[in-house]
Write a protein that holds these residues in place. Structure first.
Motif, PDB file in Angstrom:
ATOM      1  N   SER A  18      35.843  36.070  80.755  1.00  0.00           N
ATOM      2  CA  SER A  18      36.896  35.443  81.561  1.00  0.00           C
ATOM      3  C   SER A  18      36.784  33.926  81.575  1.00  0.00           C
ATOM      4  O   SER A  18      37.631  33.245  82.132  1.00  0.00           O
ATOM      5  N   SER A  19      35.734  33.376  80.940  1.00  0.00           N
ATOM      6  CA  SER A  19      35.467  31.941  81.013  1.00  0.00           C
ATOM      7  C   SER A  19      35.211  31.363  79.623  1.00  0.00           C
ATOM      8  O   SER A  19      34.324  31.842  78.906  1.00  0.00           O
ATOM      9  N   MET A  20      35.944  30.327  79.251  1.00  0.00           N
ATOM     10  CA  MET A  20      35.707  29.667  77.973  1.00  0.00           C
ATOM     11  C   MET A  20      34.340  29.007  77.933  1.00  0.00           C
ATOM     12  O   MET A  20      33.714  28.910  76.873  1.00  0.00           O
ATOM     13  N   GLU A  21      33.854  28.529  79.081  1.00  0.00           N
ATOM     14  CA  GLU A  21      32.535  27.903  79.134  1.00  0.00           C
ATOM     15  C   GLU A  21      31.443  28.914  78.791  1.00  0.00           C
ATOM     16  O   GLU A  21      30.470  28.594  78.101  1.00  0.00           O
ATOM     17  N   LYS A  22      31.614  30.150  79.257  1.00  0.00           N
ATOM     18  CA  LYS A  22      30.645  31.197  78.906  1.00  0.00           C
ATOM     19  C   LYS A  22      30.775  31.568  77.435  1.00  0.00           C
ATOM     20  O   LYS A  22      29.776  31.875  76.766  1.00  0.00           O
ATOM     21  N   VAL A  23      31.995  31.564  76.922  1.00  0.00           N
ATOM     22  CA  VAL A  23      32.211  31.858  75.503  1.00  0.00           C
ATOM     23  C   VAL A  23      31.458  30.857  74.636  1.00  0.00           C
ATOM     24  O   VAL A  23      30.822  31.232  73.636  1.00  0.00           O
ATOM     25  N   GLU A  24      31.492  29.571  75.000  1.00  0.00           N
ATOM     26  CA  GLU A  24      30.774  28.546  74.235  1.00  0.00           C
ATOM     27  C   GLU A  24      29.296  28.883  74.103  1.00  0.00           C
ATOM     28  O   GLU A  24      28.708  28.758  73.026  1.00  0.00           O
TER      29      GLU A  24
ATOM     30  N   SER B 133      38.717  40.940  79.022  1.00  0.00           N
ATOM     31  CA  SER B 133      38.982  39.668  79.677  1.00  0.00           C
ATOM     32  C   SER B 133      39.806  38.771  78.760  1.00  0.00           C
ATOM     33  O   SER B 133      40.115  39.153  77.626  1.00  0.00           O
ATOM     34  N   LYS B 134      40.146  37.587  79.225  1.00  0.00           N
ATOM     35  CA  LYS B 134      41.104  36.736  78.517  1.00  0.00           C
ATOM     36  C   LYS B 134      40.619  36.227  77.163  1.00  0.00           C
ATOM     37  O   LYS B 134      41.403  36.104  76.228  1.00  0.00           O
ATOM     38  N   PHE B 135      39.317  35.918  77.057  1.00  0.00           N
ATOM     39  CA  PHE B 135      38.837  35.196  75.886  1.00  0.00           C
ATOM     40  C   PHE B 135      37.905  36.059  75.032  1.00  0.00           C
ATOM     41  O   PHE B 135      37.025  36.749  75.554  1.00  0.00           O
ATOM     42  N   CYS B 136      38.095  35.981  73.728  1.00  0.00           N
ATOM     43  CA  CYS B 136      37.275  36.755  72.792  1.00  0.00           C
ATOM     44  C   CYS B 136      35.948  36.046  72.522  1.00  0.00           C
ATOM     45  O   CYS B 136      35.920  34.822  72.345  1.00  0.00           O
ATOM     46  N   VAL B 137      34.875  36.816  72.459  1.00  0.00           N
ATOM     47  CA  VAL B 137      33.552  36.293  72.112  1.00  0.00           C
ATOM     48  C   VAL B 137      33.172  36.733  70.706  1.00  0.00           C
ATOM     49  O   VAL B 137      32.913  35.915  69.826  1.00  0.00           O
ATOM     50  N   ALA B 138      33.142  38.041  70.483  1.00  0.00           N
ATOM     51  CA  ALA B 138      32.704  38.556  69.188  1.00  0.00           C
ATOM     52  C   ALA B 138      33.206  39.973  68.996  1.00  0.00           C
ATOM     53  O   ALA B 138      33.283  40.752  69.953  1.00  0.00           O
ATOM     54  N   ALA B 139      33.546  40.293  67.755  1.00  0.00           N
ATOM     55  CA  ALA B 139      33.872  41.677  67.416  1.00  0.00           C
ATOM     56  C   ALA B 139      32.608  42.516  67.454  1.00  0.00           C
ATOM     57  O   ALA B 139      31.492  41.993  67.305  1.00  0.00           O
ATOM     58  N   ILE B 140      32.753  43.805  67.639  1.00  0.00           N
ATOM     59  CA  ILE B 140      31.602  44.695  67.701  1.00  0.00           C
ATOM     60  C   ILE B 140      30.735  44.565  66.452  1.00  0.00           C
ATOM     61  O   ILE B 140      29.494  44.537  66.529  1.00  0.00           O
ATOM     62  N   ASP B 141      31.369  44.464  65.268  1.00  0.00           N
ATOM     63  CA  ASP B 141      30.581  44.434  64.036  1.00  0.00           C
ATOM     64  C   ASP B 141      29.885  43.102  63.788  1.00  0.00           C
ATOM     65  O   ASP B 141      29.160  42.950  62.801  1.00  0.00           O
ATOM     66  N   GLN B 142      30.048  42.123  64.676  1.00  0.00           N
ATOM     67  CA  GLN B 142      29.277  40.888  64.594  1.00  0.00           C
ATOM     68  C   GLN B 142      27.918  41.024  65.279  1.00  0.00           C
ATOM     69  O   GLN B 142      27.081  40.128  65.168  1.00  0.00           O
TER      70      GLN B 142
ATOM     71  N   PHE C 274      19.632  38.436  73.442  1.00  0.00           N
ATOM     72  CA  PHE C 274      20.136  39.536  74.254  1.00  0.00           C
ATOM     73  C   PHE C 274      21.317  39.001  75.062  1.00  0.00           C
ATOM     74  O   PHE C 274      21.141  38.196  75.982  1.00  0.00           O
ATOM     75  N   LEU C 275      22.511  39.437  74.683  1.00  0.00           N
ATOM     76  CA  LEU C 275      23.729  38.979  75.337  1.00  0.00           C
ATOM     77  C   LEU C 275      24.159  39.954  76.421  1.00  0.00           C
ATOM     78  O   LEU C 275      24.005  41.170  76.267  1.00  0.00           O
ATOM     79  N   SER C 276      24.739  39.414  77.472  1.00  0.00           N
ATOM     80  CA  SER C 276      25.332  40.246  78.520  1.00  0.00           C
ATOM     81  C   SER C 276      26.842  40.115  78.447  1.00  0.00           C
ATOM     82  O   SER C 276      27.371  39.205  77.809  1.00  0.00           O
ATOM     83  N   THR C 277      27.550  41.031  79.081  1.00  0.00           N
ATOM     84  CA  THR C 277      29.005  40.928  79.173  1.00  0.00           C
ATOM     85  C   THR C 277      29.500  41.751  80.353  1.00  0.00           C
ATOM     86  O   THR C 277      28.878  42.744  80.738  1.00  0.00           O
ATOM     87  N   GLU C 278      30.606  41.327  80.906  1.00  0.00           N
ATOM     88  CA  GLU C 278      31.278  42.103  81.952  1.00  0.00           C
ATOM     89  C   GLU C 278      32.357  42.992  81.352  1.00  0.00           C
ATOM     90  O   GLU C 278      32.817  43.930  81.991  1.00  0.00           O
ATOM     91  N   THR C 279      32.781  42.681  80.121  1.00  0.00           N
ATOM     92  CA  THR C 279      33.904  43.396  79.525  1.00  0.00           C
ATOM     93  C   THR C 279      33.696  43.576  78.032  1.00  0.00           C
ATOM     94  O   THR C 279      33.344  42.633  77.322  1.00  0.00           O
TER      95      THR C 279
END
Length: 272
Positions: free
Chosen positions: A194-200, A225-234, A179-184
């Motif tokens: 907004s954080s590469m450390e959170k992206v990791e 935010s600045k850094f991409c985590v995942a596309a919606i279809d992932q 279960f992932l959370s996100t601000e954006t």
């Protein structure tokens, strides 16, 4: 703008669209075609280019500026968490229905994931992996639930850990459902941070999980935010609240992602 002026090059049109959005907030496709004296397809291409750069977000029939996440004080985060608490609790209550006995689940940082904790007590042989210290504290009273904390660098604002150490710990566990959370999040850029450390941490979670659910309320949609985590279809599913527009819900489903919508309880008028 003088409609008889020399045609603008794409960069000039982009700047003009952003200038107008700063004034108006939201603009229709029709108003932009009339203002710049260009075709509907030209405006669409301009909007797509600006959306890819994270400047704008498409809405039905038009476009608006993207809201960017910036640094927030600890006090500001606490106030926001309390303000949106009914949404978070409704989403968490619905998400908890997808936690089954014998599962290994991951709960991300953030108050929405933290809100799942009160619903986990009845589960048997459950293992919870988390980088969220508040989740760990909440599970102390559920001694029958095995808890694994990831460790890692501590972020005092979210009450969680992050970075390479946390990510490596997650990669060593076979997770049934995360279960992932996100601000954006939005349609064009997906889940961002907004954080590469959170992206990791989030990328490691996606890699280690059989299925991944995003828990995100409607107020966060359309932000970036600045850094991409995942596309919606992932993602495998999105759990959100009923105020996310039906069009957006259908757009998500069109990408093969399940959408589970939590109903918000109506407030009782004072004195009744």
């Amino acid at each position: 703008m003088n409609q008889t002026a020399r045609p603008l090059i794409p960069e000039q049109r982009h700047q003009e669209i952003l200038r107008l959005l700063q004034q108006e907030g939201v603009l229709s496709i029709r108003s932009l075609t009339d203002h710049m004296n260009v075709s509907h397809m030209t405006v669409r291409r301009d909007i797509t280019a600006l959306e890819d750069m994270g400047h704008v977000v498409s809405v039905q029939g038009g476009v608006r500026l993207a809201k960017r996440a910036g640094p927030t004080s600890l006090k500001g985060r606490e106030l926001k968490a309390r303000r949106e608490l009914p949404r978070k609790k409704a989403i968490a209550e619905l998400a908890a229905q997808f936690v089954e006995d014998d599962m290994v689940v991951f709960l991300d940082s953030g108050t929405t994931c933290q809100s799942l904790v009160p619903h986990l007590g009845p589960r048997r042989n459950l293992t919870v992996v988390t980088n969220n210290f508040h989740v760990v504290n909440g599970l102390f009273t559920h001694t029958h639930i095995e808890v694994i904390h990831t460790g890692g660098a501590v972020d005092p604002y979210s009450g969680s850990s992050e970075g390479r150490l946390a990510a490596d710990a997650i990669k060593s566990v076979n997770i049934d459902r995360s279960f992932l959370s996100t601000e954006t999040w939005n349609m064009s850029r997906g889940v961002t941070s907004s954080s590469m450390e959170k992206v990791e941490v989030k990328l490691a979670t996606l890699q280690a999980s059989t299925s991944c659910f995003l828990l995100a309320d409607s107020t966060k949609f359309g932000t970036i935010s600045k850094f991409c985590v995942a596309a919606i279809d992932q993602l495998d599913a999105v759990v959100t609240d009923e105020q996310l527009s039906h069009q957006v819900q259908e757009n998500i489903r069109d990408r093969g992602v399940a959408v589970h919508v939590a109903a918000l309880r109506k407030r009782t008028p004072s004195g009744s």
